[in-house]
Design an enzyme around this catalytic site. Sequence first.
Site, PDB file in Angstrom:
ATOM      1  N   LYS A 249       0.831  -1.209   0.000  1.00 35.46           N
ATOM      2  CA  LYS A 249       0.000   0.000   0.000  1.00 35.46           C
ATOM      3  C   LYS A 249       0.865   1.258   0.000  1.00 35.46           C
ATOM      4  O   LYS A 249       1.969   1.272   0.563  1.00 35.46           O
ATOM      5  CB  LYS A 249      -0.909   0.004   1.220  1.00 35.46           C
ATOM      6  CG  LYS A 249      -2.102  -0.930   1.038  1.00 35.46           C
ATOM      7  CD  LYS A 249      -3.200  -0.639   1.999  1.00 35.46           C
ATOM      8  CE  LYS A 249      -4.474  -1.367   1.593  1.00 35.46           C
ATOM      9  NZ  LYS A 249      -5.537  -1.219   2.588  1.00 35.46           N
ATOM     10  N   GLN A 309      -2.184 -12.219   9.722  1.00 41.31           N
ATOM     11  CA  GLN A 309      -2.210 -12.210   8.254  1.00 41.31           C
ATOM     12  C   GLN A 309      -0.811 -12.141   7.636  1.00 41.31           C
ATOM     13  O   GLN A 309       0.151 -11.768   8.302  1.00 41.31           O
ATOM     14  CB  GLN A 309      -3.053 -11.042   7.755  1.00 41.31           C
ATOM     15  CG  GLN A 309      -2.420  -9.698   7.935  1.00 41.31           C
ATOM     16  CD  GLN A 309      -2.920  -8.967   9.154  1.00 41.31           C
ATOM     17  OE1 GLN A 309      -3.772  -9.444   9.880  1.00 41.31           O
ATOM     18  NE2 GLN A 309      -2.366  -7.802   9.411  1.00 41.31           N
ATOM     19  N   ASP A 380      -4.013  -8.506  16.868  1.00 41.84           N
ATOM     20  CA  ASP A 380      -4.690  -7.716  15.852  1.00 41.84           C
ATOM     21  C   ASP A 380      -5.941  -8.446  15.349  1.00 41.84           C
ATOM     22  O   ASP A 380      -5.886  -9.626  15.002  1.00 41.84           O
ATOM     23  CB  ASP A 380      -3.693  -7.539  14.694  1.00 41.84           C
ATOM     24  CG  ASP A 380      -4.111  -6.489  13.715  1.00 41.84           C
ATOM     25  OD1 ASP A 380      -4.330  -5.350  14.132  1.00 41.84           O
ATOM     26  OD2 ASP A 380      -4.225  -6.817  12.515  1.00 41.84           O
ATOM     27  N   ASN A 381      -7.034  -7.745  15.297  1.00 43.34           N
ATOM     28  CA  ASN A 381      -8.363  -8.277  14.921  1.00 43.34           C
ATOM     29  C   ASN A 381      -8.567  -9.787  15.157  1.00 43.34           C
ATOM     30  O   ASN A 381      -8.802 -10.540  14.225  1.00 43.34           O
ATOM     31  CB  ASN A 381      -8.794  -7.832  13.510  1.00 43.34           C
ATOM     32  CG  ASN A 381      -7.857  -8.214  12.402  1.00 43.34           C
ATOM     33  OD1 ASN A 381      -7.876  -9.362  11.955  1.00 43.34           O
ATOM     34  ND2 ASN A 381      -7.062  -7.301  11.931  1.00 43.34           N
ATOM     35  N   GLU A 409      -7.417  -6.818  20.344  1.00 38.92           N
ATOM     36  CA  GLU A 409      -7.738  -5.592  19.594  1.00 38.92           C
ATOM     37  C   GLU A 409      -8.975  -5.884  18.752  1.00 38.92           C
ATOM     38  O   GLU A 409      -8.901  -6.114  17.556  1.00 38.92           O
ATOM     39  CB  GLU A 409      -6.551  -5.180  18.715  1.00 38.92           C
ATOM     40  CG  GLU A 409      -6.737  -3.848  18.012  1.00 38.92           C
ATOM     41  CD  GLU A 409      -7.360  -3.938  16.623  1.00 38.92           C
ATOM     42  OE1 GLU A 409      -7.934  -2.946  16.187  1.00 38.92           O
ATOM     43  OE2 GLU A 409      -7.266  -4.988  15.973  1.00 38.92           O
ATOM     44  N   LYS A 520       0.817   4.535   9.231  1.00 41.96           N
ATOM     45  CA  LYS A 520       0.637   3.136   8.816  1.00 41.96           C
ATOM     46  C   LYS A 520       1.209   2.945   7.417  1.00 41.96           C
ATOM     47  O   LYS A 520       1.528   1.828   7.013  1.00 41.96           O
ATOM     48  CB  LYS A 520      -0.860   2.767   8.801  1.00 41.96           C
ATOM     49  CG  LYS A 520      -1.464   2.632  10.180  1.00 41.96           C
ATOM     50  CD  LYS A 520      -2.840   1.985  10.147  1.00 41.96           C
ATOM     51  CE  LYS A 520      -3.880   2.865   9.518  1.00 41.96           C
ATOM     52  NZ  LYS A 520      -5.239   2.292   9.596  1.00 41.96           N
ATOM     53  N   TYR A 521       1.299   4.040   6.669  1.00 36.84           N
ATOM     54  CA  TYR A 521       1.736   3.916   5.266  1.00 36.84           C
ATOM     55  C   TYR A 521       2.971   4.748   4.940  1.00 36.84           C
ATOM     56  O   TYR A 521       3.398   4.793   3.789  1.00 36.84           O
ATOM     57  CB  TYR A 521       0.589   4.340   4.330  1.00 36.84           C
ATOM     58  CG  TYR A 521      -0.740   3.750   4.722  1.00 36.84           C
ATOM     59  CD1 TYR A 521      -1.017   2.398   4.494  1.00 36.84           C
ATOM     60  CD2 TYR A 521      -1.708   4.529   5.355  1.00 36.84           C
ATOM     61  CE1 TYR A 521      -2.233   1.856   4.883  1.00 36.84           C
ATOM     62  CE2 TYR A 521      -2.917   3.993   5.734  1.00 36.84           C
ATOM     63  CZ  TYR A 521      -3.179   2.657   5.509  1.00 36.84           C
ATOM     64  OH  TYR A 521      -4.386   2.111   5.889  1.00 36.84           O
TER      65      TYR A 521
HETATM   66  O1  LIG Z   1      -8.833  -4.892  13.556  1.00 35.00           O
HETATM   67  P1  LIG Z   1      -8.897  -3.531  12.990  1.00 35.00           P
HETATM   68  O2  LIG Z   1      -9.863  -3.403  11.884  1.00 35.00           O
HETATM   69  O3  LIG Z   1      -9.171  -2.538  14.058  1.00 35.00           O
HETATM   70  O4  LIG Z   1      -7.454  -3.135  12.371  1.00 35.00           O
HETATM   71  C1  LIG Z   1      -6.256  -3.803  12.634  1.00 35.00           C
HETATM   72  O5  LIG Z   1      -5.974  -4.746  11.653  1.00 35.00           O
HETATM   73  C2  LIG Z   1      -5.810  -4.244  10.307  1.00 35.00           C
HETATM   74  C3  LIG Z   1      -5.322  -5.402   9.477  1.00 35.00           C
HETATM   75  O6  LIG Z   1      -4.155  -5.876  10.064  1.00 35.00           O
HETATM   76  C4  LIG Z   1      -4.792  -3.120  10.245  1.00 35.00           C
HETATM   77  O7  LIG Z   1      -4.913  -2.512   8.977  1.00 35.00           O
HETATM   78  C5  LIG Z   1      -3.718  -1.959   8.452  1.00 35.00           C
HETATM   79  O8  LIG Z   1      -2.963  -3.002   7.839  1.00 35.00           O
HETATM   80  C6  LIG Z   1      -3.549  -3.584   6.682  1.00 35.00           C
HETATM   81  C7  LIG Z   1      -2.614  -4.654   6.214  1.00 35.00           C
HETATM   82  O9  LIG Z   1      -1.366  -4.108   5.931  1.00 35.00           O
HETATM   83  C8  LIG Z   1      -3.766  -2.505   5.641  1.00 35.00           C
HETATM   84  O10 LIG Z   1      -4.354  -3.053   4.490  1.00 35.00           O
HETATM   85  C9  LIG Z   1      -4.691  -1.429   6.217  1.00 35.00           C
HETATM   86  O11 LIG Z   1      -4.877  -0.389   5.284  1.00 35.00           O
HETATM   87  C10 LIG Z   1      -4.063  -0.876   7.475  1.00 35.00           C
HETATM   88  O12 LIG Z   1      -4.962   0.020   8.095  1.00 35.00           O
HETATM   89  C11 LIG Z   1      -5.088  -2.094  11.313  1.00 35.00           C
HETATM   90  O13 LIG Z   1      -4.102  -1.090  11.311  1.00 35.00           O
HETATM   91  C12 LIG Z   1      -5.106  -2.829  12.644  1.00 35.00           C
HETATM   92  O14 LIG Z   1      -5.263  -1.956  13.725  1.00 35.00           O
END
Ligand SMILES: O=P(O)(O)O[C@H]1O[C@H](CO)[C@@H](O[C@H]2O[C@H](CO)[C@@H](O)[C@H](O)[C@H]2O)[C@H](O)[C@H]1O
Length: 649
Positions: A249, A309, A380-381, A409, A520-521
């Site tokens: 990204k 992931q 994470d999620n 989270e 994040k990017y």
């Molecule tokens: O579980 P949430 O929806 O609160 O978000 C968490 O998990 C997301 C996926 O890991 C993460 O998203 C970030 O990483 C992704 C994968 O690289 C990317 O595609 C998204 O744009 C980016 O926001 C999020 O940060 C995390 O907190």
Amino acid sequence: MNKTLRPVESAHGTFHITDVYPSVDGGRFPVKRIVGEPVEVWADIYRAGHDVISAALVWRREGDSEWQVAPMTAHSDDRWGGAFVPDRPGRYAFAIEAWTDEFASWRHRFEQKPRDGSDHTLDALEGAGMLTQAQAGSPAAAAVIIRQCEIFLQTGEPGALLAPELREAMAGSQFRRDLMRSQLYALTADRPRVRSGAWYQMFPRSQGKTPGMHATFNDCIARLPDIAAMGFDVVLLAPIHPIGRQHRKGRNNATTAQAGDPGSPYAIGAAEGGHDAVHPELGTLDDFRAFVAASQAYGLEVALDFAVQCSPDHPWLTEHPEWFKRRPDGSMRTAEHPPQRWEDVVNPDFGSEDAGALWRALRDVVLFWVEQGVRIFRVDNPHTKPLAFWEWLIREVRDRDADVLFLAEAFARPKLMKGLAKLGFTQSYSYFTWRTQRFELEQYLGELASYPERDFFRPNFFVNTPDVLPFHLQSGESWMFKSRLALAATLSSSYGIYSGFELLEHTPVPGREEYLNSEKYEIRVRNWEQPGNIKPYIAALNRIRRGNPALQQFANLRFISVDDGGVIGFIKEAVDQGNVIAAAIALSAELREVWLPLGDVMVGRGDARRPVSAVEDLVTGERHALEWGGIRLRIDPARDPALLLRCVA
Ligand SMILES: O=P(O)(O)O[C@H]1O[C@H](CO)[C@@H](O[C@H]2O[C@H](CO)[C@@H](O)[C@H](O)[C@H]2O)[C@H](O)[C@H]1O
């Protein structure tokens, strides 16, 4: 399924052991407690008839062969209570035992006999007969029993059978013919960090000083004094692993990266390695371990992000193609959590035929970082993976090291969030991030601090996260940042900020609750001394938290009715430490005077408990005497939206 052990039935039938507290879903899931702190257990215990009942609490840590026993005593209305102290982190089981104290029952009946000259010799002989059958007690008890028995036989005086010390000796020495044990109830004891802590979340690659340059773990070490000076306890790192290149990204969540874009650290895995590798630009594994050690030296514990992931470049895709599901055209479904789309990652297939190996590999990732000195994981999620997997993984890890903690989270549906907490997550994200009105906060906190939630759901209040810049922070007003911080840090014993909060960062993607130019990017470099920062305010709050045990607990919360709807007021009390805090926090910007009703607040321990007579402002040190059961104080949100007062008798 736990089963109640059925006793030899007495003439009055079996015991009923009901309404056992604490228990989660009837004992299926563990109640959560802290090591070294007493666990109070309560139950209704009753049976037909008038026999004297005895009860005990039996408990042991999983893996121990011996049950430990603690007495239970009867309170009013057949309610019994007892307590034990788990002395090591881990899983425990407890149960309640009940039996008839036959000698006490005999004694009770004997004492009811009319004192009218009737002959009670036969009754007395029955009692004495019980002494001859007592066999299970201590040598000291045996000596008392023998002595009183001999006195009775020599004198024929029933008074010898009514001696208080004999009753006590017999209580522990009789054969418990109708002993009944309840089902087992599960309990987890955690180390104290779980109960309270201030978390600071950051992206390691953004901790450098040169714009556009990827930071290293050495740069992260250089940031530690600042973080420690703000009084944080935990430093939470975004993923530190190699980042994929395919479908990487770009800035602001662009689905195509430009040359030089570093990609999202959540897109884990590249040619350099997967979940057990360190991003080469951050340094080596040794550098990471040095960061962990340096953090410890500053009193900070490191928490790592654990995101399951994989980027399409993750080594597992070639080493274990069977873990990833292909669509009919050979492509893979990218991960998502509608409406969010994560086009740069794929989720392993938990339904694959080889899912067992996948489960073990993910467990081993966690164990690998445990070996490197990490004891806290933000998961994470987790709500997008099978719940049975988390229950298994957490157990597998904690069976090896019960100090390892997992923060879920999951901003998911309430029942799902609570379900994750029940099956083992030590702490949980919460909806606090979006609760801004007094009634919303009171309702939500009321729910979390009530039974049974308080026994299994430990919230961690984040004021912001890398994903969430809530609307109420987007105007960048200092008083609002301070208000949110004070609410999180005092309403909850565990809370966190995502770095940049202290600098009042507030520029959103227009119309959304997301940061513009999110790190994040991209790599960010900040001036951590930026004018207008609220670092001294954060440090003061964390100092107050550390100095007041009442703020290190969660469920000890009681709201008070402040006469201004724009102010929330509450009391937190640590009874054992005699520490009582009254708080009033402004939810809107106006200067005001508020009346805090404190007339029913008591201070002190045990017999020394007295009504509050004055409060000490924990920020200014000023002392104010109470008048007419309360106190009127001024709140100037521009200076400080929170009044934090220690109650004194
Ligand atoms: O579980 P949430 O929806 O609160 O978000 C968490 O998990 C997301 C996926 O890991 C993460 O998203 C970030 O990483 C992704 C994968 O690289 C990317 O595609 C998204 O744009 C980016 O926001 C999020 O940060 C995390 O907190």
